[in-house]
Write an enzyme that holds these catalytic residues in place. Structure first.
Site, PDB file in Angstrom:
ATOM      1  N   ASP A  16     -21.827  47.838  42.646  1.00  0.00           N
ATOM      2  CA  ASP A  16     -22.123  49.210  43.067  1.00  0.00           C
ATOM      3  C   ASP A  16     -21.855  50.106  41.878  1.00  0.00           C
ATOM      4  OD1 ASP A  16     -22.295  51.717  44.504  1.00  0.00           O
ATOM      5  OD2 ASP A  16     -21.970  50.552  46.324  1.00  0.00           O
ATOM      6  N   HIS A  59     -32.575  73.102  25.734  1.00  0.00           N
ATOM      7  CA  HIS A  59     -33.344  72.097  25.017  1.00  0.00           C
ATOM      8  C   HIS A  59     -32.894  70.672  25.309  1.00  0.00           C
ATOM      9  CE1 HIS A  59     -36.736  70.978  22.807  1.00  0.00           C
ATOM     10  NE2 HIS A  59     -36.016  69.970  22.388  1.00  0.00           N
ATOM     11  N   SER A  85     -22.841  68.623  40.644  1.00  0.00           N
ATOM     12  CA  SER A  85     -23.477  67.379  41.092  1.00  0.00           C
ATOM     13  C   SER A  85     -23.958  66.549  39.909  1.00  0.00           C
ATOM     14  CB  SER A  85     -24.643  67.724  42.019  1.00  0.00           C
ATOM     15  OG  SER A  85     -25.514  66.645  42.131  1.00  0.00           O
ATOM     16  N   SER A  86     -24.623  67.213  38.951  1.00  0.00           N
ATOM     17  CA  SER A  86     -25.162  66.475  37.799  1.00  0.00           C
ATOM     18  C   SER A  86     -24.052  65.880  36.960  1.00  0.00           C
ATOM     19  CB  SER A  86     -25.972  67.397  36.895  1.00  0.00           C
ATOM     20  OG  SER A  86     -27.092  67.847  37.558  1.00  0.00           O
ATOM     21  N   HIS A  96     -40.461  77.998  41.527  1.00  0.00           N
ATOM     22  CA  HIS A  96     -41.194  76.759  41.251  1.00  0.00           C
ATOM     23  C   HIS A  96     -40.475  75.968  40.155  1.00  0.00           C
ATOM     24  CE1 HIS A  96     -44.401  74.000  40.089  1.00  0.00           C
ATOM     25  NE2 HIS A  96     -44.359  74.489  38.858  1.00  0.00           N
ATOM     26  N   SER A 108     -40.468  51.741  29.382  1.00  0.00           N
ATOM     27  CA  SER A 108     -40.095  50.582  28.573  1.00  0.00           C
ATOM     28  C   SER A 108     -39.866  49.335  29.428  1.00  0.00           C
ATOM     29  CB  SER A 108     -38.828  50.882  27.764  1.00  0.00           C
ATOM     30  OG  SER A 108     -39.040  52.013  26.962  1.00  0.00           O
ATOM     31  N   TRP A 148     -37.219  81.072  35.257  1.00  0.00           N
ATOM     32  CA  TRP A 148     -36.141  80.092  35.435  1.00  0.00           C
ATOM     33  C   TRP A 148     -35.105  80.197  34.333  1.00  0.00           C
ATOM     34  CZ3 TRP A 148     -34.450  75.448  32.941  1.00  0.00           C
ATOM     35  CH2 TRP A 148     -35.118  75.135  31.762  1.00  0.00           C
ATOM     36  N   ARG A 150     -48.130  83.911  29.596  1.00  0.00           N
ATOM     37  CA  ARG A 150     -47.680  83.230  30.811  1.00  0.00           C
ATOM     38  C   ARG A 150     -46.959  84.210  31.725  1.00  0.00           C
ATOM     39  NH1 ARG A 150     -42.391  79.872  28.761  1.00  0.00           N
ATOM     40  NH2 ARG A 150     -42.260  79.277  30.930  1.00  0.00           N
ATOM     41  N   THR A 205     -39.625  60.138  18.315  1.00  0.00           N
ATOM     42  CA  THR A 205     -40.530  60.083  19.459  1.00  0.00           C
ATOM     43  C   THR A 205     -41.755  59.253  19.102  1.00  0.00           C
ATOM     44  OG1 THR A 205     -39.785  62.322  19.909  1.00  0.00           O
ATOM     45  CG2 THR A 205     -41.582  61.501  21.253  1.00  0.00           C
ATOM     46  N   LYS A 255     -41.090  55.602  19.342  1.00  0.00           N
ATOM     47  CA  LYS A 255     -41.169  55.100  20.715  1.00  0.00           C
ATOM     48  C   LYS A 255     -42.618  54.818  21.116  1.00  0.00           C
ATOM     49  CE  LYS A 255     -37.038  56.496  23.030  1.00  0.00           C
ATOM     50  NZ  LYS A 255     -36.955  55.270  23.785  1.00  0.00           N
ATOM     51  N   GLU A 298     -31.700  69.786  27.929  1.00  0.00           N
ATOM     52  CA  GLU A 298     -32.175  69.616  29.306  1.00  0.00           C
ATOM     53  C   GLU A 298     -33.573  68.989  29.359  1.00  0.00           C
ATOM     54  OE1 GLU A 298     -30.967  69.974  32.280  1.00  0.00           O
ATOM     55  OE2 GLU A 298     -32.796  70.042  33.495  1.00  0.00           O
ATOM     56  N   TYR A 301     -34.775  66.915  27.334  1.00  0.00           N
ATOM     57  CA  TYR A 301     -34.638  65.480  27.059  1.00  0.00           C
ATOM     58  C   TYR A 301     -33.939  64.756  28.191  1.00  0.00           C
ATOM     59  CZ  TYR A 301     -36.707  66.573  22.712  1.00  0.00           C
ATOM     60  OH  TYR A 301     -37.609  67.009  21.796  1.00  0.00           O
ATOM     61  N   HIS A 315     -35.965  77.042  18.647  1.00  0.00           N
ATOM     62  CA  HIS A 315     -37.429  77.061  18.558  1.00  0.00           C
ATOM     63  C   HIS A 315     -38.051  77.649  19.829  1.00  0.00           C
ATOM     64  CE1 HIS A 315     -37.583  72.663  20.173  1.00  0.00           C
ATOM     65  NE2 HIS A 315     -37.803  73.493  21.157  1.00  0.00           N
ATOM     66  N   HIS A 316     -37.235  77.847  20.873  1.00  0.00           N
ATOM     67  CA  HIS A 316     -37.729  78.540  22.065  1.00  0.00           C
ATOM     68  C   HIS A 316     -37.708  80.049  21.869  1.00  0.00           C
ATOM     69  CE1 HIS A 316     -37.634  74.928  24.651  1.00  0.00           C
ATOM     70  NE2 HIS A 316     -36.675  74.556  23.841  1.00  0.00           N
TER      71      HIS A 316
END
Lengths: 418, 528
Positions: free
Chosen positions: B109, B256, B172-173, B80, B271, B145, B453, B331, B334, B258, B260, B305-306
């Site tokens: 293009d 991390h 690809s990315s 998932h 925006s 994951w 979890r 943040t 924003k 990732e 963002y 922090h993870h």
């Protein structure tokens, strides 16, 4: 969108109904909305820190969205509000960068203080080594040499509800009960050294405010000091994904008074008089497992001391005895290999009809005793007694349609111990 | 696609041959077609990943195991996440980038059109390999994951398939990111200085740099995992003297930034929507740009922090706590800017605006629970519980995914030339927002009360909130069928959209006809 107020009314109505349902649920449920009641100073510190940050967040949230919703109701085209065209204001932007920064500093100060206290593991009264296994916990009291394994005591029938007709109602402490509790004294600083044998686990008792990863190859430290007067049973669970039975390796800590703890240690850590120790005792669960514990405790203790091990080998074992014991003890095998010994192809090999269980008996004994590196098959030599391993191997070679007729005796196992 | 059918109306198109069928879709070098392919791919993956979420929620409806065994449950949670992160959210934003960046900067293009084709067509193969892993012995990856070692070292061959798939999506990315950077830096219309670029372009430019910086790190981590599994190395394998914590450091150094990568383009979309429907310019444009850059910079120094519970030294914990708390400053800027953009505007509440407000509101809720998670001592209690699950679904679903939905409604008339059905759009918003909250709000309570979890089964005191959550999840899942219906119906027909679509919106994309013709900006527009 002229009819938004009307829609808003509908939403309010919906929320009222939704809220009402929650309150009616509260009348019968024992769920809770916040942390479990803390029983250590650390857990209380964390709780107040958590509530402090929570209320700050609530205040920010209400303030910011108060402004936003005021704007949404006032500054709308349907009220013919003429749009202003301002697009920046350095003054305002500097202010709302600095103010949050000050709030953060205010949060960081108490957080730092609590953290420094939590990381101070010096001056402990007692040290326990905690080892995570797939999927059980091992405890070793380094000061007194008592050691044992602690395994889930919830019967399999309560867990497996696939067949609704065979389902058994779940007990009060479903998935939070183990065969042997970790026994610790209140009012003393208990330091724990935490490691793991296979993959990463995490040892967590919410009421103590402690959580630490159990990592193979590492020894982590944590400490807790349960308040005097808070003796009782506290429950937690493994908190780091450790494979298939991650949800099935709970932690149960029994906090007793210092005096009771001394007695317990003096008695060699026996679990036979557990009910005399705890102020809050668990009703004995009428399961195979309970019966098993009583039987196994003397056996496990016996395995620790050499002379007694020899004494057990003089007992004669029949195949029926071994099969009966084997069926009970192999609960630990069933976790992966399945109740019918079929396993899960590709990850957990089958026992039924397998080359291992039908081939040379030596190999079978070896894999049970010493495991297979790089897989979830761990070495059980240290975890199980000679009698148990013999019973398991005998059972697996004759159950599941394997019918080899082999009988393995505890003396065979003892001979193989390195 | 109807925009193709009506594209002949535009004079730009007379000079060019527009291919059809296989040649058009498989060999496309057209940013709009490739954007469409990305978006369709993303939506498909959203449904596949969503179906897995429903298996999870069905199993968790009651204590006990009713439907799946714990091993399959772990495959569901792992897949998932992998599908949603790498298949739905990231390609979704690349789809928006493909469609909108050339239109927004006035380029004909993307800068590297053939590479653009390749970076898309890698993805279906990557995800076929990932999904086929369900059918190998032992089933799909089941270690979460994050693929933490040493649990992944135990896994079956599906882990290797997952690693190959991750390499392919990484390629690809990275190609997609290079394409964005080159396009934005080289192909802006005359007069469009960097500080005149639309916010979506800015956020994507920064995201692209993040992608190039961290995807190779992830590739390195999974390659080390692969050699640990098969070639006898012991980077992470403790049995050979390896270090499992090293894996976590490398993973989260990717992981991390990732998060963002998945949220910055969403900020960009928001925006655009808010100023349009507030009829007022975006407040604090330059502080928005600097805040985005600050978030990107900080995202590189907060990874641990993870992993507060792995047993870091006190100094490490303090550093990562302070750095993480700091992220809330840009943040916050924003969020304040968006709210101030609305302030004294003249607002209307079409579907895209509802989504934008929903995102600002719910994302901020997730941001505040993130601030709570930053406080290390408290994080010891939240870590690996449903509180974290609730937190990241608030930022990822009601942040990233709902921003994409809002963006889809906002630009759908430009893409298809038709207006979508406004009533159905609003119904879709309210269903999504309400069911989302029923699903994930109770998970905060579950986590605080102590539910870990990635649990296939749970103690009885967690039953009520899990039931709420499961009911909400099914509602949320079924509501998305309406989304597909609205999109299909809009592609097929509906009220003709004007060039501007909305009430005097800002941006070059609104200067071309709706639907945007197959080729746009053959002559670069001039930005004053």
């Amino acid at each position: 969108m002229t009819n938004l107020p009307l829609k808003f009314n509908k939403i309010v109505k919906f929320l009222t109904v939704f809220g009402g349902l929650l309150f009616s649920a509260a009348a019968f449920a024992e769920y809770r909305l916040n942390f479990q009641d803390p029983v250590t100073q650390t857990a209380r510190d964390i709780f107040s820190l958590h509530m402090l940050i929570f209320w700050i967040c609530v205040a920010i949230f209400v303030l910011v969205f108060g402004v936003m919703f005021y704007s949404i109701f006032k500054h709308r085209k349907s009220k013919n509000y003429e749009p202003a065209q301002f697009s920046h204001s350095t003054k305002v932007e500097v202010v709302w960068t600095i103010i949050p920064f000050i709030i953060l500093v205010a949060m960081a100060i108490p957080a730092t203080q609590v953290l420094i206290k939590m990381e101070d593991t010096t001056k402990s009264d007692l040290t326990i080594k905690i080892t995570g296994y797939q999927w059980k916990w091992g405890y070793e009291y380094l000061d007194s040499g008592i050691d044992f394994y602690s395994t889930l005591a919830t019967p399999r029938e309560q867990i497996d509800q696939f067949d609704t007709e065979r389902a058994v109602p779940q007990g009060e402490n479903y998935l939070l009960e183990v065969d042997k509790h970790l026994v610790v004294p209140s009012g003393r600083k208990v330091r724990a050294l935490i490691t793991a044998n296979d993959v990463i686990h995490a040892w967590w008792i919410p009421a103590f405010g402690t959580k630490k990863d159990a990592i193979p190859g590492y020894i982590n430290e944590l400490w807790f000091n349960v308040d005097e007067g808070k003796e009782g049973i506290y429950r937690g669970q493994c908190a780091e994904l450790c494979g298939k039975d991650h949800a099935f390796m709970p932690i149960v800590v029994e906090v007793v008074t210092g005096e009771q703890f001394e007695q317990w240690v003096a008695a060699g850590g026996s679990f036979e008089n557990v009910e005399n120790l705890a102020t809050e005792t668990e009703p004995p669960v009428e399961t195979n497992e309970t019966a098993l514990i009583e039987k196994l405790v003397p056996a496990a203790n016996a395995a620790e001391t050499e002379p007694e091990t020899e004494a057990t080998s003089s007992v004669t074992y029949t195949m029926e005895d071994l099969m009966a014991t084997g069926e009970k003890v192999s609960a630990t095998c069933v976790a992966c290999h399945g109740a019918e010994g079929k396993g899960i192809p590709g990850v957990f090999p089958a026992i039924a009809g397998s080359a291992m269980a039908k081939g040379p008996v030596e190999d079978h004994i070896n894999i049970v005793m010493y495991g297979k590196p790089g897989t979830a098959m761990q070495a059980f030599a240290a975890q199980l007694s000679d009698e148990e391993i013999a019973a398991i191997v005998t059972y697996q070679r004759n159950a599941y349609g394997n019918d080899t007729g082999d009988v393995v005796l505890p003396s065979d196992i003892q001979a193989k111990r390195k | 696609m109807s925009h193709a059918a009506t594209a002949h109306d535009d004079h730009h198109d007379h000079d060019h041959h527009m291919p059809t069928g296989f040649k058009r879709w498989f060999m496309s070098t057209n940013h709009k077609d490739i954007g469409t392919l990305y978006l369709i791919f993303s939506l498909t993956m959203l449904f596949i990943g969503g179906a897995m979420a429903l298996v999870i929620r069905a199993e968790l409806f009651q204590p006990g195991l009713q439907f799946v065994d714990p091993h399959f449950f772990n495959q569901m949670t792992t897949m998932h996440a992998l599908i949603m992160v790498f298949g739905a959210v990231m390609p979704g934003f690349v789809g928006f980038a493909n469609w909108m960046i050339p239109l927004m900067v006035g380029a004909p293009d993307m800068a590297l059109p053939r590479m653009n084709n390749w970076s898309f067509w890698i993805l279906p193969f990557a995800f076929s390999i990932l999904l086929l892993s369900f059918f190998v012995p032992g089933g799909a990856p089941a270690a979460g994951w994050t693929l933490y070692a040493p649990l992944t070292i135990q896994g079956g061959m599906s882990v290797d398939m997952g690693i190959v798939a991750i390499h392919m999506m990484g390629i690809s990315s990275i190609m997609g990111a290079i394409n964005v950077i080159v396009t934005v830096l080289n192909m802006r219309a005359p007069g469009m200085t960097l500080m005149k670029m639309p916010m979506f372009v800015w956020t994507w430019l920064i995201t692209a740099f993040l992608l190039i910086a961290v995807m190779p790190v992830f590739a390195g981590a999974v390659t080390m995992l692969l050699t640990d599994r098969h070639f006898g190395t012991a980077f992470f394998n403790p049995a050979g003297g390896g270090d499992p914590v090293l894996y976590q450091h490398i993973f989260w150094f990717f992981g991390h930034p990732e998060v963002y990568i998945m949220i910055l383009p969403a900020f960009g979309i928001i925006s655009h929507i808010i100023p349009t429907f507030a009829r007022k310019p975006l407040f604090g444009y330059s502080s928005m740009v600097f805040a985005t850059a600050a978030i990107a910079f900080l995202s590189f120094i907060v990874w641990a922090h993870h992993m507060f519970t792995v047993g870091m030294p006190l100094q490490g914990e303090l550093f990562f706590m302070y750095a993480t708390m700091l992220i809330s400053v840009p943040t916050g800027v924003k969020v304040f800017n968006w709210v101030t953009t609305m302030w004294r505007g003249s607002m209307t509440f079409e579907t895209p605006m509802l989504y934008a407000i929903g995102v600002v509101f719910l994302f901020t809720l997730g941001g505040l629970s993130g601030l709570m998670l930053a406080i290390t001592p408290a994080d010891f209690q939240y870590h690996d519980t449903y509180f974290v699950v609730a937190h990241f679904h608030y930022v990822l679903f009601s942040g990233a995914v709902m921003a994409m939905m809002g963006g889809a409604f906002y630009w759908l008339p430009k893409w298809t030339g038709h207006m979508y059905n406004e009533t159905l759009g609003k119904i879709h918003f309210w269903l999504t927002a309400i069911f989302f909250n029923i699903t994930f709000f109770p998970q905060h309570f579950l986590g605080l009360a102590g539910m870990p979890r990635r649990y296939a089964d749970y103690p009885l005191q967690f039953t009520e909130f899990n039931q709420w959550s499961s009911i909400g999840a099914f509602g949320l899942g079924i509501s998305q069928l309406l989304f597909v219906y609205i999109i299909v119906a809009t592609v097929r027909g509906g009220k003709k959209a004007t060039k501007e679509v909305w009430d005097n919106p800002e941006g070059l994309e609104w200067t071309v006809p709706s639907p945007a013709p197959f080729h746009t900006f053959d002559e670069p527009p001039v930005v004053k």
